[in-house]
Design a protein around this motif. Structure first.
Motif, PDB file in Angstrom:
ATOM      1  N   UNK A  87       0.832  -1.208   0.000  1.00 34.79           N
ATOM      2  CA  UNK A  87       0.000   0.000   0.000  1.00 34.79           C
ATOM      3  C   UNK A  87       0.866   1.257   0.000  1.00 34.79           C
ATOM      4  N   UNK A  88       2.145   1.106  -0.357  1.00 35.75           N
ATOM      5  CA  UNK A  88       3.057   2.238  -0.286  1.00 35.75           C
ATOM      6  C   UNK A  88       2.720   3.329  -1.297  1.00 35.75           C
ATOM      7  N   UNK A  89       2.300   2.946  -2.498  1.00 34.26           N
ATOM      8  CA  UNK A  89       2.112   3.934  -3.561  1.00 34.26           C
ATOM      9  C   UNK A  89       0.750   3.762  -4.215  1.00 34.26           C
ATOM     10  N   UNK A  90       0.245   4.887  -4.747  1.00 28.84           N
ATOM     11  CA  UNK A  90      -1.029   4.871  -5.463  1.00 28.84           C
ATOM     12  C   UNK A  90      -0.854   4.618  -6.951  1.00 28.84           C
ATOM     13  N   UNK A  91       0.304   5.004  -7.488  1.00 26.46           N
ATOM     14  CA  UNK A  91       0.491   4.952  -8.934  1.00 26.46           C
ATOM     15  C   UNK A  91       1.981   5.037  -9.241  1.00 26.46           C
ATOM     16  N   UNK A  92       2.335   4.794 -10.505  1.00 23.08           N
ATOM     17  CA  UNK A  92       3.748   4.721 -10.876  1.00 23.08           C
ATOM     18  C   UNK A  92       4.041   5.548 -12.116  1.00 23.08           C
ATOM     19  N   UNK A  93       5.210   6.189 -12.112  1.00 28.85           N
ATOM     20  CA  UNK A  93       5.790   6.794 -13.313  1.00 28.85           C
ATOM     21  C   UNK A  93       7.065   6.016 -13.609  1.00 28.85           C
ATOM     22  N   UNK A  94       7.190   5.541 -14.836  1.00 30.92           N
ATOM     23  CA  UNK A  94       8.291   4.645 -15.203  1.00 30.92           C
ATOM     24  C   UNK A  94       9.145   5.311 -16.278  1.00 30.92           C
ATOM     25  N   UNK A  95      10.461   5.364 -16.043  1.00 30.71           N
ATOM     26  CA  UNK A  95      11.393   5.962 -17.001  1.00 30.71           C
ATOM     27  C   UNK A  95      12.331   4.905 -17.587  1.00 30.71           C
ATOM     28  N   UNK A  96      13.195   5.355 -18.492  1.00 32.35           N
ATOM     29  CA  UNK A  96      14.154   4.498 -19.203  1.00 32.35           C
ATOM     30  C   UNK A  96      13.423   3.330 -19.869  1.00 32.35           C
ATOM     31  N   UNK A  97      12.466   3.690 -20.705  1.00 35.70           N
ATOM     32  CA  UNK A  97      11.615   2.702 -21.373  1.00 35.70           C
ATOM     33  C   UNK A  97      12.332   2.147 -22.592  1.00 35.70           C
ATOM     34  N   UNK A  98      12.353   0.838 -22.707  1.00 36.53           N
ATOM     35  CA  UNK A  98      12.997   0.170 -23.834  1.00 36.53           C
ATOM     36  C   UNK A  98      11.963  -0.232 -24.876  1.00 36.53           C
ATOM     37  N   UNK A  99      12.413  -0.415 -26.107  1.00 36.80           N
ATOM     38  CA  UNK A  99      11.492  -0.757 -27.188  1.00 36.80           C
ATOM     39  C   UNK A  99      10.757  -2.064 -26.884  1.00 36.80           C
ATOM     40  N   UNK A 100      11.469  -3.046 -26.347  1.00 40.07           N
ATOM     41  CA  UNK A 100      10.865  -4.337 -25.956  1.00 40.07           C
ATOM     42  C   UNK A 100      11.018  -4.480 -24.451  1.00 40.07           C
ATOM     43  N   UNK A 101      10.307  -3.659 -23.724  1.00 38.40           N
ATOM     44  CA  UNK A 101      10.489  -3.568 -22.275  1.00 38.40           C
ATOM     45  C   UNK A 101       9.770  -4.717 -21.575  1.00 38.40           C
ATOM     46  N   UNK A 102      10.523  -5.480 -20.773  1.00 37.25           N
ATOM     47  CA  UNK A 102       9.958  -6.651 -20.091  1.00 37.25           C
ATOM     48  C   UNK A 102       8.945  -6.272 -19.016  1.00 37.25           C
ATOM     49  N   UNK A 103       8.905  -5.000 -18.624  1.00 37.00           N
ATOM     50  CA  UNK A 103       7.981  -4.575 -17.568  1.00 37.00           C
ATOM     51  C   UNK A 103       6.567  -4.321 -18.084  1.00 37.00           C
ATOM     52  N   UNK A 104       6.388  -4.255 -19.396  1.00 37.09           N
ATOM     53  CA  UNK A 104       5.110  -3.798 -19.938  1.00 37.09           C
ATOM     54  C   UNK A 104       3.929  -4.717 -19.628  1.00 37.09           C
TER      55      UNK A 104
END
Length: 337
Positions: free
Chosen positions: A114-131
């Motif tokens: 419950x630490x965060x409500x939402x996320x901003x993600x940087x250093x996005x790769x073309x085939x990003x495994x986090x997507x």
């Protein structure tokens, strides 16, 4: 400092009633709630973050995921981070900065609390495994950067492809026929980082469109590497008169490296950079540049996230158009100034 007991006395209710109004644990009448809210406003009371979280089922904290990887220029990254923090505070939110290699496991670890409500993600790769995980999370996210397939995500960034093209078109309009791109460090391209790939794509497309000779050279960020690439470029392309630099710490070292081997900027070599405005303006010779609008991007990323938290619709893609400012490092080909 105003306390909850002060609010209770001003509103004519018990401290526990004020607490219930803040936490929502028990129902209270609308008339009592309005009286308490009026007292809070009149006294300037600021509820404790924990009470606000209970009342809204939010933590009022955003996560900013900035994995510090090799080849990243930290000062520019931190400009983005500062703009996010500043914009979040205007919405009464704090920011949890995550600087480790936060892959899918790291994102899930944060999202499962419950630490965060939402996320901003940087250093996005073309085939990003986090997507896949970002698409599946039960809390909103915004990406500063664009993957190859952005569908189902909310992304914002400078239009880096258009930025690369704008640099080439500017040089072509000045009569330059042989141009080179000195780009990000090799590891940035190997990771498939979106902004680097897009600059290269726009650079090549615009050069082909104008019939220019063009080459792309990834490069590290040290003075020794600047000297090496300068000598290599002139050895392989003696007709070179136009240079695009997308590697912020290398701009001034490259100018000095070319001067060491006898080429003057801009008389012999016109140079345009993709970098923050303040860097271009404050250089010993002010640099023609396409601005990297970190403050605008970071602020707008937070605004998009606030809209999503309020369940308002937002565009999936926000691309900021490039803004090229001509300064002292570009002149018409053959000009003696």
């Amino acid at each position: 400092m105003v306390k909850i007991t002060d609010v209770a006395r001003h509103a004519g209710v018990s401290p526990s009633t004020v607490s219930y109004a803040l936490s929502g644990k028990r129902p209270i009448s609308e008339e009592t709630r309005q009286r308490i809210e009026a007292s809070i406003l009149a006294l300037g009371y600021r509820p404790h973050a924990g009470a606000r979280a209970l009342a809204s089922s939010r933590s009022n904290v955003l996560a900013l995921v900035v994995p510090f990887r090799s080849g990243m220029h930290v000062p520019v990254v931190m400009q983005f981070a500062v703009s996010v923090v500043t914009a979040a505070r205007r919405h009464d939110h704090d920011v949890l900065l995550l600087t480790q290699e936060e892959g899918e496991e790291g994102l899930r670890r944060v999202a499962d609390t419950a630490l965060v409500d939402a996320l901003i993600v940087m250093d996005v790769q073309m085939r990003d495994a986090r997507l896949p995980l970002l698409r599946a999370l039960d809390r909103p996210s915004v990406l500063i950067g664009f993957p190859a397939e952005p569908a189902g995500l909310t992304c914002i960034d400078l239009d880096f492809e258009a930025a690369g093209a704008a640099c080439v078109r500017h040089l072509a309009e000045l009569g330059h026929r042989c141009v080179a791109l000195v780009g990000s460090p090799p590891e940035v391209y190997l990771r498939g980082t979106g902004f680097a790939q897009r600059v290269a794509r726009g650079f090549t497309a615009a050069a082909d469109e104008r019939g220019l000779t063009s080459t792309i050279h990834p490069c590290g960020a040290t003075q020794a590497e600047a000297r090496d690439i300068a000598r290599r470029l002139l050895g392989e392309h003696p007709e070179l008169t136009g240079l695009v630099v997308h590697n912020e710490p290398l701009v001034q070292p490259l100018i000095e490296a070319f001067q060491e081997i006898g080429l003057r900027v801009p008389e012999d070599l016109s140079l345009v950079a993709i970098c923050p405005d303040e860097q271009a303006e404050q250089a010993p010779v002010p640099v023609t540049s396409v601005a990297v609008p970190s403050a605008e991007i970071g602020t707008e990323a937070v605004e998009l996230l606030m809209h999503k938290l309020d369940r308002r619709s937002v565009p999936e893609a926000t691309l900021l158009p490039p803004r090229l400012t001509r300064r002292a490092t570009t002149v018409p080909r053959g000009s003696t100034r």
